[in-house]
Motif scaffolding. Structure first.
Motif, PDB file in Angstrom:
ATOM      1  N   CYS A  18       0.858  -1.194   0.000  1.00 51.19           N
ATOM      2  CA  CYS A  18       0.000   0.000   0.000  1.00 51.19           C
ATOM      3  C   CYS A  18       0.896   1.246   0.000  1.00 51.19           C
ATOM      4  O   CYS A  18       1.766   1.399   0.858  1.00 51.19           O
ATOM      5  CB  CYS A  18      -0.904   0.004   1.238  1.00 51.19           C
ATOM      6  SG  CYS A  18      -1.856   1.523   1.414  1.00 51.19           S
ATOM      7  N   THR A  19       0.666   2.105  -0.977  1.00 52.05           N
ATOM      8  CA  THR A  19       1.481   3.321  -1.094  1.00 52.05           C
ATOM      9  C   THR A  19       0.806   4.518  -0.409  1.00 52.05           C
ATOM     10  O   THR A  19       1.287   5.637  -0.514  1.00 52.05           O
ATOM     11  CB  THR A  19       1.712   3.661  -2.577  1.00 52.05           C
ATOM     12  OG1 THR A  19       0.425   3.829  -3.190  1.00 52.05           O
ATOM     13  CG2 THR A  19       2.480   2.569  -3.293  1.00 52.05           C
ATOM     14  N   GLU A  20      -0.312   4.264   0.212  1.00 48.03           N
ATOM     15  CA  GLU A  20      -1.108   5.307   0.886  1.00 48.03           C
ATOM     16  C   GLU A  20      -1.521   6.399  -0.100  1.00 48.03           C
ATOM     17  O   GLU A  20      -1.559   7.575   0.260  1.00 48.03           O
ATOM     18  CB  GLU A  20      -0.355   5.876   2.083  1.00 48.03           C
ATOM     19  CG  GLU A  20      -0.037   4.804   3.129  1.00 48.03           C
ATOM     20  CD  GLU A  20       0.533   5.366   4.416  1.00 48.03           C
ATOM     21  OE1 GLU A  20       1.663   5.880   4.362  1.00 48.03           O
ATOM     22  OE2 GLU A  20      -0.152   5.293   5.449  1.00 48.03           O
ATOM     23  N   CYS A  21      -1.829   5.981  -1.319  1.00 48.68           N
ATOM     24  CA  CYS A  21      -2.224   6.957  -2.340  1.00 48.68           C
ATOM     25  C   CYS A  21      -3.606   7.552  -2.048  1.00 48.68           C
ATOM     26  O   CYS A  21      -3.946   8.621  -2.541  1.00 48.68           O
ATOM     27  CB  CYS A  21      -2.224   6.305  -3.722  1.00 48.68           C
ATOM     28  SG  CYS A  21      -3.530   5.068  -3.933  1.00 48.68           S
ATOM     29  N   GLY A  22      -4.406   6.834  -1.288  1.00 51.76           N
ATOM     30  CA  GLY A  22      -5.717   7.345  -0.877  1.00 51.76           C
ATOM     31  C   GLY A  22      -6.846   7.125  -1.863  1.00 51.76           C
ATOM     32  O   GLY A  22      -7.968   7.549  -1.605  1.00 51.76           O
ATOM     33  N   ARG A  23      -6.600   6.452  -2.961  1.00 52.52           N
ATOM     34  CA  ARG A  23      -7.669   6.282  -3.957  1.00 52.52           C
ATOM     35  C   ARG A  23      -8.847   5.458  -3.447  1.00 52.52           C
ATOM     36  O   ARG A  23      -9.962   5.615  -3.918  1.00 52.52           O
ATOM     37  CB  ARG A  23      -7.112   5.600  -5.208  1.00 52.52           C
ATOM     38  CG  ARG A  23      -6.294   6.537  -6.039  1.00 52.52           C
ATOM     39  CD  ARG A  23      -6.071   5.983  -7.416  1.00 52.52           C
ATOM     40  NE  ARG A  23      -4.895   6.592  -7.985  1.00 52.52           N
ATOM     41  CZ  ARG A  23      -4.378   6.270  -9.148  1.00 52.52           C
ATOM     42  NH1 ARG A  23      -4.936   5.327  -9.864  1.00 52.52           N
ATOM     43  NH2 ARG A  23      -3.317   6.885  -9.597  1.00 52.52           N
ATOM     44  N   CYS A  24      -8.588   4.561  -2.523  1.00 46.04           N
ATOM     45  CA  CYS A  24      -9.677   3.709  -2.025  1.00 46.04           C
ATOM     46  C   CYS A  24     -10.524   4.417  -0.968  1.00 46.04           C
ATOM     47  O   CYS A  24     -11.612   3.947  -0.624  1.00 46.04           O
ATOM     48  CB  CYS A  24      -9.102   2.420  -1.439  1.00 46.04           C
ATOM     49  SG  CYS A  24      -7.906   2.730  -0.118  1.00 46.04           S
ATOM     50  N   PRO A  38      -5.226   2.117   4.573  1.00 47.30           N
ATOM     51  CA  PRO A  38      -5.216   0.673   4.825  1.00 47.30           C
ATOM     52  C   PRO A  38      -3.868   0.205   5.374  1.00 47.30           C
ATOM     53  O   PRO A  38      -3.810  -0.673   6.227  1.00 47.30           O
ATOM     54  CB  PRO A  38      -5.497   0.076   3.446  1.00 47.30           C
ATOM     55  CG  PRO A  38      -6.276   1.133   2.743  1.00 47.30           C
ATOM     56  CD  PRO A  38      -5.696   2.431   3.215  1.00 47.30           C
ATOM     57  N   CYS A  69      -7.606   0.474  -6.757  1.00 47.10           N
ATOM     58  CA  CYS A  69      -6.239   0.454  -6.207  1.00 47.10           C
ATOM     59  C   CYS A  69      -5.215   0.176  -7.309  1.00 47.10           C
ATOM     60  O   CYS A  69      -5.296  -0.834  -8.002  1.00 47.10           O
ATOM     61  CB  CYS A  69      -6.147  -0.635  -5.130  1.00 47.10           C
ATOM     62  SG  CYS A  69      -4.485  -0.824  -4.471  1.00 47.10           S
ATOM     63  N   PRO A  70      -4.219   1.052  -7.464  1.00 54.98           N
ATOM     64  CA  PRO A  70      -3.176   0.817  -8.474  1.00 54.98           C
ATOM     65  C   PRO A  70      -2.402  -0.476  -8.200  1.00 54.98           C
ATOM     66  O   PRO A  70      -1.847  -1.065  -9.115  1.00 54.98           O
ATOM     67  CB  PRO A  70      -2.254   2.037  -8.331  1.00 54.98           C
ATOM     68  CG  PRO A  70      -3.014   3.045  -7.547  1.00 54.98           C
ATOM     69  CD  PRO A  70      -4.003   2.300  -6.718  1.00 54.98           C
ATOM     70  N   GLN A  71      -2.384  -0.913  -6.946  1.00 54.12           N
ATOM     71  CA  GLN A  71      -1.675  -2.155  -6.584  1.00 54.12           C
ATOM     72  C   GLN A  71      -2.610  -3.372  -6.598  1.00 54.12           C
ATOM     73  O   GLN A  71      -2.168  -4.480  -6.271  1.00 54.12           O
ATOM     74  CB  GLN A  71      -1.073  -2.025  -5.165  1.00 54.12           C
ATOM     75  CG  GLN A  71      -0.319  -0.748  -4.909  1.00 54.12           C
ATOM     76  CD  GLN A  71       0.970  -0.686  -5.700  1.00 54.12           C
ATOM     77  OE1 GLN A  71       1.543  -1.711  -6.029  1.00 54.12           O
ATOM     78  NE2 GLN A  71       1.410   0.501  -6.030  1.00 54.12           N
ATOM     79  N   LEU A  73      -4.767  -4.224  -4.462  1.00 54.45           N
ATOM     80  CA  LEU A  73      -4.762  -4.869  -3.148  1.00 54.45           C
ATOM     81  C   LEU A  73      -6.175  -5.304  -2.757  1.00 54.45           C
ATOM     82  O   LEU A  73      -7.138  -4.554  -2.946  1.00 54.45           O
ATOM     83  CB  LEU A  73      -4.180  -3.912  -2.101  1.00 54.45           C
ATOM     84  CG  LEU A  73      -2.700  -3.586  -2.317  1.00 54.45           C
ATOM     85  CD1 LEU A  73      -2.217  -2.545  -1.322  1.00 54.45           C
ATOM     86  CD2 LEU A  73      -1.840  -4.844  -2.229  1.00 54.45           C
ATOM     87  N   LEU A  75      -8.365  -5.755  -0.047  1.00 57.45           N
ATOM     88  CA  LEU A  75      -8.677  -5.509   1.362  1.00 57.45           C
ATOM     89  C   LEU A  75      -9.808  -6.416   1.816  1.00 57.45           C
ATOM     90  O   LEU A  75      -9.803  -6.944   2.929  1.00 57.45           O
ATOM     91  CB  LEU A  75      -9.071  -4.038   1.582  1.00 57.45           C
ATOM     92  CG  LEU A  75      -8.103  -2.964   1.053  1.00 57.45           C
ATOM     93  CD1 LEU A  75      -8.580  -1.583   1.479  1.00 57.45           C
ATOM     94  CD2 LEU A  75      -6.689  -3.185   1.515  1.00 57.45           C
TER      95      LEU A  75
HETATM   96  S1  SF4 Z   1      -5.785   2.485  -3.259  1.00 56.21           S
HETATM   97 FE1  SF4 Z   1      -4.413   0.767  -2.725  1.00 56.21          FE
HETATM   98  S2  SF4 Z   1      -2.370   1.670  -2.548  1.00 56.21           S
HETATM   99 FE2  SF4 Z   1      -3.848   3.373  -2.503  1.00 56.21          FE
HETATM  100  S3  SF4 Z   1      -4.250   3.705  -0.293  1.00 56.21           S
HETATM  101 FE3  SF4 Z   1      -5.817   2.266  -1.034  1.00 56.21          FE
HETATM  102  S4  SF4 Z   1      -4.979   0.214  -0.645  1.00 56.21           S
HETATM  103 FE4  SF4 Z   1      -3.264   1.679  -0.498  1.00 56.21          FE
END
Ligand code: SF4
Ligand code: SF4
Length: 129
Positions: A18-24, A38, A69-71, A73, A75
């Motif tokens: 998680c890059t803490e990008c905040g998109r989610c 997350p 999520c760009p990754q 992930l 959740l």
């Molecule tokens: S979108 Fe993915 S990478 Fe970005 S904060 Fe949420 S879980 Fe982390």
């Protein structure tokens, strides 16, 4: 409370990626209510080795976070795995509000409240017409 290796591995994967990008966050009132990101939420879970059962049970398992999520992930997968551990390893039910579900499951399969239509054997010639 003991959590499975699988649950911890899912949590570790989220913490590490998680890059803490905040998109989610903007579309998820659940995440907004319980964490800043997350990564922080799952890091706390790994540090404490425990979590308030209300948290995994508040996730709707809708997977919207994974889609944005760009990754990629998952959740929801991690929260669902926590729920399974909570049911399997807790001596008591993890949430009082689950009592209704427990009784429904128990009594839905109870012979006292279950009827089985065994049919009436061969159809009579009258019924066949
Ligand atoms: S979108 Fe993915 S990478 Fe970005 S904060 Fe949420 S879980 Fe982390
Ligand atoms: S799966 Fe859970 S964390 Fe992800 S968007 Fe839905 S409610 Fe939020």
């Amino acid at each position: 409370m003991k959590f499975s290796r699988h649950t911890k591995a899912l949590a570790k994967n989220i913490v590490e990626n998680c890059t803490e990008c905040g998109r989610c966050m903007p579309d998820c009132p659940f995440l907004q209510a319980y964490c800043k990101s997350p990564k922080q939420l799952f890091q706390k879970f790994l540090d404490d080795g425990d979590i308030d059962p209300e948290i995994p049970y508040s996730c709707l398992l809708c997977a919207h976070c994974t889609r944005v999520c760009p990754q990629q992930l998952k959740l929801d997968e991690a929260f669902y795995s926590m729920r399974k551990d909570l049911i399997k390893n807790s001596r008591k039910r993890p949430l009082k509000s689950l009592r209704g579900v427990y009784f429904h499951q128990r009594f839905s399969y109870c012979s006292l409240f279950t009827t089985v239509n065994k049919g009436h054997g061969k159809a009579t010639s009258k019924e066949e017409k």
